[in-house]
Design a protein around this motif. Structure first.
Motif, PDB file in Angstrom:
ATOM      1  N   ASP A 198      46.719  37.793  31.711  1.00  0.00           N
ATOM      2  CA  ASP A 198      47.958  37.110  31.344  1.00  0.00           C
ATOM      3  C   ASP A 198      48.741  36.648  32.571  1.00  0.00           C
ATOM      4  O   ASP A 198      49.438  35.624  32.519  1.00  0.00           O
ATOM      5  N   SER A 199      48.642  37.379  33.677  1.00  0.00           N
ATOM      6  CA  SER A 199      49.369  36.965  34.889  1.00  0.00           C
ATOM      7  C   SER A 199      48.855  35.648  35.443  1.00  0.00           C
ATOM      8  O   SER A 199      49.557  34.993  36.230  1.00  0.00           O
ATOM      9  N   PRO A 206      55.809  39.791  43.332  1.00  0.00           N
ATOM     10  CA  PRO A 206      54.474  40.188  42.879  1.00  0.00           C
ATOM     11  C   PRO A 206      54.317  40.039  41.368  1.00  0.00           C
ATOM     12  O   PRO A 206      55.312  39.909  40.647  1.00  0.00           O
ATOM     13  N   PRO A 207      53.068  40.078  40.887  1.00  0.00           N
ATOM     14  CA  PRO A 207      52.846  39.973  39.440  1.00  0.00           C
ATOM     15  C   PRO A 207      53.573  41.084  38.680  1.00  0.00           C
ATOM     16  O   PRO A 207      53.595  42.235  39.119  1.00  0.00           O
ATOM     17  N   GLY A 236      43.167  42.956  40.990  1.00  0.00           N
ATOM     18  CA  GLY A 236      43.851  41.715  41.331  1.00  0.00           C
ATOM     19  C   GLY A 236      43.803  40.666  40.240  1.00  0.00           C
ATOM     20  O   GLY A 236      43.108  40.804  39.242  1.00  0.00           O
ATOM     21  N   VAL A 237      44.567  39.614  40.458  1.00  0.00           N
ATOM     22  CA  VAL A 237      44.604  38.473  39.541  1.00  0.00           C
ATOM     23  C   VAL A 237      43.653  37.419  40.100  1.00  0.00           C
ATOM     24  O   VAL A 237      43.820  36.935  41.217  1.00  0.00           O
ATOM     25  N   ALA A 238      42.644  37.073  39.322  1.00  0.00           N
ATOM     26  CA  ALA A 238      41.532  36.268  39.832  1.00  0.00           C
ATOM     27  C   ALA A 238      41.911  34.820  40.119  1.00  0.00           C
ATOM     28  O   ALA A 238      41.373  34.191  41.017  1.00  0.00           O
ATOM     29  N   ARG A 239      42.820  34.289  39.323  1.00  0.00           N
ATOM     30  CA  ARG A 239      43.167  32.881  39.507  1.00  0.00           C
ATOM     31  C   ARG A 239      44.487  32.604  38.805  1.00  0.00           C
ATOM     32  O   ARG A 239      44.968  33.418  38.006  1.00  0.00           O
ATOM     33  N   ARG A 240      45.036  31.459  39.127  1.00  0.00           N
ATOM     34  CA  ARG A 240      46.284  31.063  38.487  1.00  0.00           C
ATOM     35  C   ARG A 240      46.103  29.722  37.793  1.00  0.00           C
ATOM     36  O   ARG A 240      45.189  28.963  38.106  1.00  0.00           O
ATOM     37  N   PHE A 241      46.993  29.499  36.832  1.00  0.00           N
ATOM     38  CA  PHE A 241      47.035  28.250  36.073  1.00  0.00           C
ATOM     39  C   PHE A 241      48.317  27.561  36.519  1.00  0.00           C
ATOM     40  O   PHE A 241      49.419  28.045  36.216  1.00  0.00           O
ATOM     41  N   ALA A 279      47.334  42.079  34.655  1.00  0.00           N
ATOM     42  CA  ALA A 279      46.061  41.852  35.349  1.00  0.00           C
ATOM     43  C   ALA A 279      44.882  42.429  34.570  1.00  0.00           C
ATOM     44  O   ALA A 279      43.748  42.361  35.039  1.00  0.00           O
ATOM     45  N   ASN A 280      45.155  43.004  33.409  1.00  0.00           N
ATOM     46  CA  ASN A 280      44.045  43.422  32.537  1.00  0.00           C
ATOM     47  C   ASN A 280      43.283  42.173  32.078  1.00  0.00           C
ATOM     48  O   ASN A 280      43.869  41.116  31.856  1.00  0.00           O
TER      49      ASN A 280
END
Ligand code: FE2
Length: 325
Positions: A198-199, A206-207, A236-241, A279-280
């Protein structure tokens, strides 16, 4: 969780590859530094047990049975039905998560839905001629994304004292709901939601995103329940939109290749709340069964943290997101 939040943006974008998470270390970032001590204090007398709070931080998600009463569930379902009844499908938007170049990336209807109650159809709702295959009420994928601010019934639940108590128990300082979705997962045509974090979509630095997914009907493997990957939130957060230079929404990296055999099905009864760390990684399959799987999802972030101007969801100055407390 600890390492993600401490590493900041660059490291968070590095992706979820790597070995299994180490045991939690001492918190270092602003969000997390406040989280666990507060959680320890708040768990007593809150809707969450201490074990549930610990499970959230350890696993990246936790199941809270019986969070909403049958009456609350019925009220939210009735309200969604009334909204659909009053909806004129003159403006159509189809919702899909399967294609990174999804249609809503350029669609003003989608972008403006951050401040509205908007309706999105299932991908398979239409026949070749563009006509609905079944009644309107069985064709809508979701309603979003400002139910929590604009509809009295959804606002009452979203801002309820017990929801605030949950977020306090998790240690959030000033959580604001920034996105709400009523998801229908319609019988036979309910679309899949591919594995995601979701992040990726609701970025703070930070997220700080926390999802609160409420089952409004029993959810199991047959009708498209959630599936969650335990512990991956620590990587971690793999990517962003993000909004690109011309306003087009793009992902900053390809989707990671997740091993679906490692995900746990989250089969729950109506009224169950599933709390998801931002980050799940989670997904839900297609619903090919004859039974719908309604749910109502809220996403909270820490309102004291900077909201990225690159996020898809933006509000005008006169319609700000409001924290619960
Ligand atoms: Fe999600």
């Amino acid at each position: 969780m600890h390492s993600v939040l401490a590493q900041g943006r660059g490291a968070a974008l590095a992706g979820p590859s790597g070995s299994r998470a180490a045991p939690p270390r001492a918190p270092r970032c602003r969000f997390h530094a406040t989280a666990q001590p507060a959680a320890a204090e708040a768990a007593a007398g809150s809707p969450l047990s201490q074990q549930q709070v610990e499970a959230f931080w350890r696993d990246g998600f936790v199941v809270v049975p019986g969070f909403a009463s049958p009456e609350e569930v019925a009220a939210l379902r009735a309200r969604a039905e009334a909204l659909v009844d009053s909806f004129d499908p003159a403006t159509v938007s189809i919702f899909s998560t399967k294609d990174d170049n999804q249609a809503q990336s350029k669609d003003p209807y989608f972008l403006e839905s951050a401040s509205k109650i908007s309706f999105f159809f299932e991908e398979k709702a239409f026949d070749a001629s563009g006509a609905l295959r079944q009644p309107k009420r069985l064709s809508i994928n979701k309603i979003g994304h400002a139910l929590h601010d604009l509809d009295p019934a959804f606002s009452a639940y979203s801002r309820s004292p017990k929801m605030a108590a949950v977020l306090r128990a998790l240690g959030l300082r000033a959580p604001a709901p920034v996105q709400s979705m009523y998801i229908f997962k319609q019988p036979r045509i309910g679309g899949e939601v591919v594995p995601h974090q979701d992040s990726t979509f609701l970025w703070t630095d930070p997220p700080s995103c926390v999802g609160a997914w409420l089952a409004l009907e029993d959810a199991d493997r047959s009708n498209g329940c959630l599936w969650g990957l335990r512990g991956v939130h620590t990587k971690g957060v793999a990517r962003r939109f993000v909004r690109g230079p011309e306003g087009q929404l793009v992902f900053t990296a390809p989707a990671p290749d997740y091993d679906l055999s490692q995900f746990d099905p989250i089969e729950v009864a109506a009224g169950t709340l599933v709390l998801l760390h931002g980050a799940n990684v989670h997904y839900s399959g297609e619903n090919t069964s004859p039974v719908s799987r309604h749910s109502y999802t809220l996403h909270f972030v820490e309102s004291g943290l900077p909201w990225s101007p690159e996020n898809w969801a933006q509000r005008p100055p006169d319609f700000p997101w409001r924290p619960l407390y």
